[in-house]
Design a protein around this motif. Structure first.
Motif, PDB file in Angstrom:
ATOM      1  N   ALA A 129      51.875  31.086  92.962  1.00 41.62           N
ATOM      2  CA  ALA A 129      52.902  30.677  93.917  1.00 41.62           C
ATOM      3  C   ALA A 129      53.040  31.680  95.062  1.00 41.62           C
ATOM      4  CB  ALA A 129      54.246  30.497  93.205  1.00 41.62           C
ATOM      5  N   GLY A 130      51.894  32.167  95.575  1.00 36.51           N
ATOM      6  CA  GLY A 130      51.904  33.070  96.707  1.00 36.51           C
ATOM      7  C   GLY A 130      52.164  34.521  96.371  1.00 36.51           C
ATOM      8  N   ARG A 131      52.247  34.835  95.068  1.00 32.73           N
ATOM      9  CA  ARG A 131      52.469  36.226  94.660  1.00 32.73           C
ATOM     10  C   ARG A 131      51.283  36.702  93.845  1.00 32.73           C
ATOM     11  NH1 ARG A 131      57.409  33.631  94.057  1.00 32.73           N
ATOM     12  NH2 ARG A 131      59.169  34.557  95.188  1.00 32.73           N
ATOM     13  N   SER A 132      51.016  38.000  93.926  1.00 35.12           N
ATOM     14  CA  SER A 132      49.957  38.602  93.132  1.00 35.12           C
ATOM     15  C   SER A 132      50.602  39.319  91.951  1.00 35.12           C
ATOM     16  CB  SER A 132      49.155  39.593  93.979  1.00 35.12           C
ATOM     17  OG  SER A 132      48.084  40.126  93.239  1.00 35.12           O
ATOM     18  N   LEU A 133      50.301  38.850  90.737  1.00 33.73           N
ATOM     19  CA  LEU A 133      50.918  39.382  89.528  1.00 33.73           C
ATOM     20  C   LEU A 133      49.862  40.070  88.667  1.00 33.73           C
ATOM     21  CD1 LEU A 133      53.075  36.256  88.529  1.00 33.73           C
ATOM     22  CD2 LEU A 133      53.727  38.177  89.997  1.00 33.73           C
ATOM     23  N   PRO A 134      50.140  41.268  88.179  1.00 35.25           N
ATOM     24  CA  PRO A 134      49.204  41.930  87.254  1.00 35.25           C
ATOM     25  C   PRO A 134      49.150  41.168  85.927  1.00 35.25           C
ATOM     26  CG  PRO A 134      50.802  43.490  88.177  1.00 35.25           C
ATOM     27  CD  PRO A 134      51.301  42.121  88.496  1.00 35.25           C
ATOM     28  N   LEU A 135      47.965  40.852  85.478  1.00 37.18           N
ATOM     29  CA  LEU A 135      47.822  40.088  84.242  1.00 37.18           C
ATOM     30  C   LEU A 135      48.441  40.804  83.048  1.00 37.18           C
ATOM     31  CD1 LEU A 135      44.203  38.659  84.559  1.00 37.18           C
ATOM     32  CD2 LEU A 135      46.332  37.356  84.505  1.00 37.18           C
ATOM     33  N   ASP A 136      48.342  42.138  83.013  1.00 33.90           N
ATOM     34  CA  ASP A 136      48.845  42.856  81.849  1.00 33.90           C
ATOM     35  C   ASP A 136      50.370  42.934  81.820  1.00 33.90           C
ATOM     36  OD1 ASP A 136      49.229  44.585  83.934  1.00 33.90           O
ATOM     37  OD2 ASP A 136      48.095  46.249  83.068  1.00 33.90           O
ATOM     38  N   ARG A 137      51.037  42.457  82.893  1.00 30.87           N
ATOM     39  CA  ARG A 137      52.497  42.426  82.920  1.00 30.87           C
ATOM     40  C   ARG A 137      53.058  41.051  82.597  1.00 30.87           C
ATOM     41  NH1 ARG A 137      54.973  44.135  88.215  1.00 30.87           N
ATOM     42  NH2 ARG A 137      56.858  43.826  86.976  1.00 30.87           N
ATOM     43  N   ILE A 138      52.185  40.043  82.490  1.00 23.66           N
ATOM     44  CA  ILE A 138      52.661  38.684  82.212  1.00 23.66           C
ATOM     45  C   ILE A 138      52.955  38.540  80.723  1.00 23.66           C
ATOM     46  CG2 ILE A 138      52.100  36.233  82.293  1.00 23.66           C
ATOM     47  CD1 ILE A 138      50.353  36.779  84.685  1.00 23.66           C
ATOM     48  N   ARG A 139      54.163  38.109  80.415  1.00 23.44           N
ATOM     49  CA  ARG A 139      54.573  37.948  79.025  1.00 23.44           C
ATOM     50  C   ARG A 139      54.359  36.516  78.533  1.00 23.44           C
ATOM     51  NH1 ARG A 139      60.677  39.342  77.840  1.00 23.44           N
ATOM     52  NH2 ARG A 139      60.980  37.283  78.759  1.00 23.44           N
ATOM     53  N   SER A 140      54.652  35.517  79.378  1.00 25.16           N
ATOM     54  CA  SER A 140      54.538  34.132  78.934  1.00 25.16           C
ATOM     55  C   SER A 140      54.389  33.209  80.123  1.00 25.16           C
ATOM     56  CB  SER A 140      55.777  33.725  78.115  1.00 25.16           C
ATOM     57  OG  SER A 140      56.947  33.783  78.923  1.00 25.16           O
ATOM     58  N   ALA A 141      53.877  32.006  79.847  1.00 26.76           N
ATOM     59  CA  ALA A 141      53.770  30.946  80.853  1.00 26.76           C
ATOM     60  C   ALA A 141      54.141  29.636  80.180  1.00 26.76           C
ATOM     61  CB  ALA A 141      52.351  30.882  81.431  1.00 26.76           C
ATOM     62  N   TYR A 142      55.234  29.037  80.621  1.00 22.66           N
ATOM     63  CA  TYR A 142      55.737  27.817  80.012  1.00 22.66           C
ATOM     64  C   TYR A 142      55.984  26.753  81.069  1.00 22.66           C
ATOM     65  CZ  TYR A 142      56.679  30.339  75.629  1.00 22.66           C
ATOM     66  OH  TYR A 142      56.559  31.067  74.481  1.00 22.66           O
ATOM     67  N   VAL A 143      55.953  25.492  80.640  1.00 24.31           N
ATOM     68  CA  VAL A 143      56.315  24.368  81.503  1.00 24.31           C
ATOM     69  C   VAL A 143      57.628  23.784  81.006  1.00 24.31           C
ATOM     70  CG1 VAL A 143      55.715  22.025  82.216  1.00 24.31           C
ATOM     71  CG2 VAL A 143      53.952  23.790  82.174  1.00 24.31           C
ATOM     72  N   ARG A 144      58.600  23.656  81.912  1.00 27.61           N
ATOM     73  CA  ARG A 144      59.898  23.051  81.605  1.00 27.61           C
ATOM     74  C   ARG A 144      60.015  21.754  82.391  1.00 27.61           C
ATOM     75  NH1 ARG A 144      61.051  26.957  77.722  1.00 27.61           N
ATOM     76  NH2 ARG A 144      60.910  29.042  78.620  1.00 27.61           N
ATOM     77  N   SER A 145      60.325  20.669  81.705  1.00 26.32           N
ATOM     78  CA  SER A 145      60.497  19.373  82.372  1.00 26.32           C
ATOM     79  C   SER A 145      61.983  19.030  82.438  1.00 26.32           C
ATOM     80  CB  SER A 145      59.746  18.274  81.606  1.00 26.32           C
ATOM     81  OG  SER A 145      58.351  18.527  81.605  1.00 26.32           O
ATOM     82  N   ARG A 146      62.409  18.493  83.568  1.00 23.56           N
ATOM     83  CA  ARG A 146      63.810  18.114  83.723  1.00 23.56           C
ATOM     84  C   ARG A 146      63.904  16.954  84.706  1.00 23.56           C
ATOM     85  NH1 ARG A 146      65.918  23.350  87.294  1.00 23.56           N
ATOM     86  NH2 ARG A 146      64.946  22.721  89.278  1.00 23.56           N
ATOM     87  N   ARG A 147      65.002  16.224  84.608  1.00 19.54           N
ATOM     88  CA  ARG A 147      65.224  15.120  85.540  1.00 19.54           C
ATOM     89  C   ARG A 147      65.495  15.668  86.936  1.00 19.54           C
ATOM     90  NH1 ARG A 147      65.598  10.227  83.173  1.00 19.54           N
ATOM     91  NH2 ARG A 147      66.020  10.177  80.924  1.00 19.54           N
TER      92      ARG A 147
END
Length: 236
Positions: A129-147
């Motif tokens: 999303a336009g940001r550069s994130l260090p892979l070793d700092r990423i804890r989780s990646a989830y998808v949330r669905s909502r109306r």
């Protein structure tokens, strides 16, 4: 590769269990379980069940069996049976083992597009999303669905109640009621899907998708870029 979906232990990808549509897979410490995790912390004797939906053939469901520490699908605790999508993560208890649901080889390879949000301009970096994130700092990646319009029912109800004032004028009353009903159906059926990437320090970044399949493909791409979690667990 087997044509059946599989459950994999995230911290031990070499250990997996194929899923048979004819036989639900039980998970727990009970030796009779289809997936026995007798030494796993926080796992009940009969913890969870994976089975095919009775009303939607081909759709796999995850069900909690009243476990003491809960069953979590994509970070959210189960209260009933929920459908599974390719790449979903299942955690048994807050600190228990993590399983990954993998669909058939055909679905995994060609059912969804590649994940264009995942780009690595430099070693150990991830563009999200336009940001550069260090892979070793990423804890989780989830998808949330909502109306997208959660207030649609309230709007419809207010219009219906207000329309009662026009009841003596049916040429105005019925078009208003039909229009309110059509608006509720149109707005209430629209969903949005948020891909949330959380860092070790708790900061979270989100990107919205209209398509659930696209959001899941991006999530799976991020998890692939992260690689296997270390034994101690990079993600809670």
């Amino acid at each position: 590769m087997s044509s059946h979906p599989r459950l994999l232990l995230r911290d031990d990808p070499g250990r997996s269990v194929p899923l048979d549509p004819r036989t639900p897979l039980s998970i727990g410490r009970d030796p009779a379980s289809g997936l026995c995790l007798s030494q796993a912390q926080g796992v009940s004797r009969q913890h969870a069940l994976v089975r095919v939906s009775r009303t939607r053939p081909g759709q796999w469901l995850l069900c909690d069996l009243g476990s003491a520490n809960g069953t979590y699908l994509e970070g959210a605790r189960l209260r009933d049976c929920r459908p599974l999508s390719d790449g979903d993560e299942i955690r048994l208890g807050l600190q228990g083992p993590v399983l990954q649901f993998r669909a058939t080889a055909a679905a995994s390879a060609g059912g969804r597009p590649a994940a264009p949000v995942v780009a690595q301009p430099a070693a150990g970096q991830l563009d999200f999303a336009g940001r550069s994130l260090p892979l070793d700092r990423i804890r989780s990646a989830y998808v949330r669905s909502r109306r997208r319009h959660p207030q649609a029912f309230s709007w419809w109800l207010l219009l219906c109640l207000g329309g009662l004032l026009l009841l003596p004028f049916p040429w105005l009353f019925w078009p208003l009621q039909l229009g309110a009903l059509a608006g509720w159906i149109l707005l209430g059926s629209r969903w949005e899907h948020l891909l949330e990437v959380t860092l070790q320090d708790g900061l979270a970044y989100r990107h919205r998708f209209d398509s659930l399949e696209t959001a899941l493909a991006h999530r799976n791409g991020i998890r692939k870029a992260m690689g296997p979690a270390p034994a101690a667990g990079r993600r809670p």
